[in-house]
Design an enzyme around this catalytic site. Structure first.
Site, short mmCIF file in Angstrom:
data_model
loop_
_atom_site.label_atom_id
_atom_site.label_comp_id
_atom_site.label_asym_id
_atom_site.label_seq_id
_atom_site.Cartn_x
_atom_site.Cartn_y
_atom_site.Cartn_z
N PHE A 15 36.90 52.13 39.30
CA PHE A 15 36.40 51.58 40.57
C PHE A 15 37.59 51.05 41.35
CE2 PHE A 15 34.88 48.36 43.49
CZ PHE A 15 33.85 49.02 44.11
N ASP A 36 45.98 49.40 39.55
CA ASP A 36 45.04 48.60 40.34
C ASP A 36 44.74 47.34 39.53
OD1 ASP A 36 42.81 47.38 41.41
OD2 ASP A 36 41.76 49.24 41.87
N LYS A 78 41.25 39.87 45.10
CA LYS A 78 40.36 38.94 44.39
C LYS A 78 40.95 37.54 44.18
CE LYS A 78 37.14 42.12 42.06
NZ LYS A 78 35.83 41.68 42.51
C1 LIG Z 1 39.66 47.20 40.17
C2 LIG Z 1 39.14 46.98 41.55
N1 LIG Z 1 39.77 47.55 42.57
C3 LIG Z 1 39.34 47.36 43.84
C4 LIG Z 1 38.24 46.60 44.13
C5 LIG Z 1 37.79 46.42 45.54
O1 LIG Z 1 38.14 45.17 45.99
P1 LIG Z 1 37.49 44.59 47.35
O2 LIG Z 1 36.04 44.40 47.09
O3 LIG Z 1 38.25 43.32 47.60
O4 LIG Z 1 37.73 45.60 48.41
C6 LIG Z 1 37.57 45.97 43.08
C7 LIG Z 1 36.37 45.15 43.34
O5 LIG Z 1 35.55 44.90 42.49
C8 LIG Z 1 38.03 46.17 41.76
O6 LIG Z 1 37.40 45.61 40.72
#
Ligand SMILES: Cc1ncc(COP(=O)(O)O)c(C=O)c1O
Length: 397
Positions: A136, A221, A250
């Site tokens: 994700f 990520d 986050k």
């Molecule tokens: C691993 C990862 N990458 C990207 C995102 C997306 O982040 P945002 O909701 O701040 O766009 C999330 C959100 O849960 C995530 O867990």
């Protein structure tokens, strides 16, 4: 619960979420309070955001002071806390440069653009990205394209071209899709939304070697795993494998929206003036929060305690697993990023826990996710585990 909030939400807020019937008015540490004054133990931390707990005094004081002094000027000018946060991030990671933005998806979007630019400057055909099933990465077009779960991209096609998927923790599946055309490989060191699945060390080591072999940029990520969540400041530090690019968001602002792309070496040279930008990215308010967060998480002993409490939480959950062997199949995770694999859907368990004053979350359909504030104590963990036991007992009967 205050009816007016529900009515207004339903009437005026786009219905992209199914919300729980609770509205919090106050938070402190690991605790949230609703309008009636009822308290809830928050073992979700705003989905791995409030790592220092709600309204951490250092963050709240810093942003209050900053809000009264200067909030935003744009990146046409120098911004003191932005420079300070960039320095802190570089000095505490593999990185030597940082780009600031506002969210995880935006950080990944920028990282993917950066990788494509890196590749296509060498060869116009070198634009492919390798991503992983069950991953994700967020909701923008590039981020959903590299997200390896069809439900997030269904109906939004066509996706951006050149993305190939491999199996997580399976290097031979990567060898099948990687080539000289690969510009970047994007991976979460621990898949979060995919069910809290940690990468194996050999897998990340292999991705490093493959990226070097094909001159592709390795992107970690760390939007969910970063900022102490896994017991190290960044999850890659648990593995001893450095990426070329790391994305953060986050917990970097403990609730104040902020994202970042951290790069090193050749990846730091790609984006030149005018090639990428963000109006709000790195503004005074957000980066001031980020400075306080990184300073606090890197205080001596802080991360040692996260590791201790992570082990404690997993130990307590393993005891509960013994009690419910048919329901709990596995307890897994790193640090205070913990998943409990159930033999059935976990929606009802999460709801029952909430009714009893414990906030947890269900991900991947049958994985309970516990990502509490890193400041949680053993006593608070015990409190939460007692509620969870009660809920599972009731569910069983
Ligand atoms: C691993 C990862 N990458 C990207 C995102 C997306 O982040 P945002 O909701 O701040 O766009 C999330 C959100 O849960 C995530 O867990």
């Amino acid at each position: 619960m205050e009816k007016e909030t529900v009515i207004k939400t339903e009437k005026f807020v786009m219905k992209t979420y199914n919300r729980f019937p609770v509205s919090f008015v106050r938070g402190k540490g690991c605790w949230l309070y609703d309008e009636s004054g009822r308290k809830y133990l928050d073992m979700l931390a705003g989905i791995a955001v409030c790592n220092l707990g709600h309204c951490h005094p250092k963050v709240s004081e810093a942003i209050c002071e900053q809000a009264k002094t200067l909030i935003h000027t744009s990146n046409l000018f120098h911004i003191k806390p932005q420079a300070e946060l960039a320095e802190l991030l570089c000095k505490n990671s593999f990185g030597d440069k940082v780009f600031f933005c506002n969210s995880g998806a935006e950080a990944n979007e920028g990282a993917l653009k950066l990788a494509r630019r890196y590749g296509t400057e060498k060869n116009p055909e070198k634009y492919e990205i390798v991503a992983f099933k069950n991953s994700f990465h967020g909701r923008t077009m590039a981020a959903v394209t590299v997200t390896g779960q069809g439900k997030y991209s269904q109906g939004f096609g066509p996706m951006i071209p050149g993305v190939k998927f491999a199996e997580f923790n399976n290097l031979s599946s990567v060898e099948k899709v990687v080539s000289e055309r690969t510009a970047g490989i994007i991976v979460e060191p621990v898949q979060g939304e995919g069910g809290v699945v940690p990468a194996e060390k050999e897998f990340l080591e292999g991705l490093r070697e493959i990226s070097n072999r094909y001159d592709a940029l390795l992107i970690f990520d760390e939007v969910q795993t970063g900022i102490g969540r896994t017991g190290s400041l960044f999850a890659y530090q648990n593995y001893g494998v450095e990426p070329d690019i790391m994305t953060l968001a986050k917990a970097l602002g403990n609730g104040v929206p902020i994202g970042a792309i951290v790069t090193k070496g050749k990846a730091s040279e790609v984006l030149k003036p005018g090639l990428h930008a963000s109006t709000f990215g790195g503004n005074f308010l957000a980066t001031r929060a980020g400075v306080e967060v990184i300073k606090t998480v890197t205080e001596p002993g802080f991360l040692d305690r996260v590791r201790e409490k992570g082990s404690y939480l997993r130990k307590r959950l393993s005891e509960i697993k013994e009690e419910f062997p048919n329901l709990i199949l596995e307890v897994r995770g790193l640090g205070l990023m913990v998943g409990v694999l159930l033999s059935k859907n976990c929606g009802q368990i999460v709801m029952s826990a909430l009714e009893k004053g414990l906030i947890i979350n269900c991900t991947a359909g049958n994985v309970l996710r516990l990502v509490p504030p890193l400041v949680i104590t053993e006593e608070e963990i015990d409190y939460g585990m007692e509620i969870l036991r009660e809920v599972l007992k009731e569910d069983e009967s």
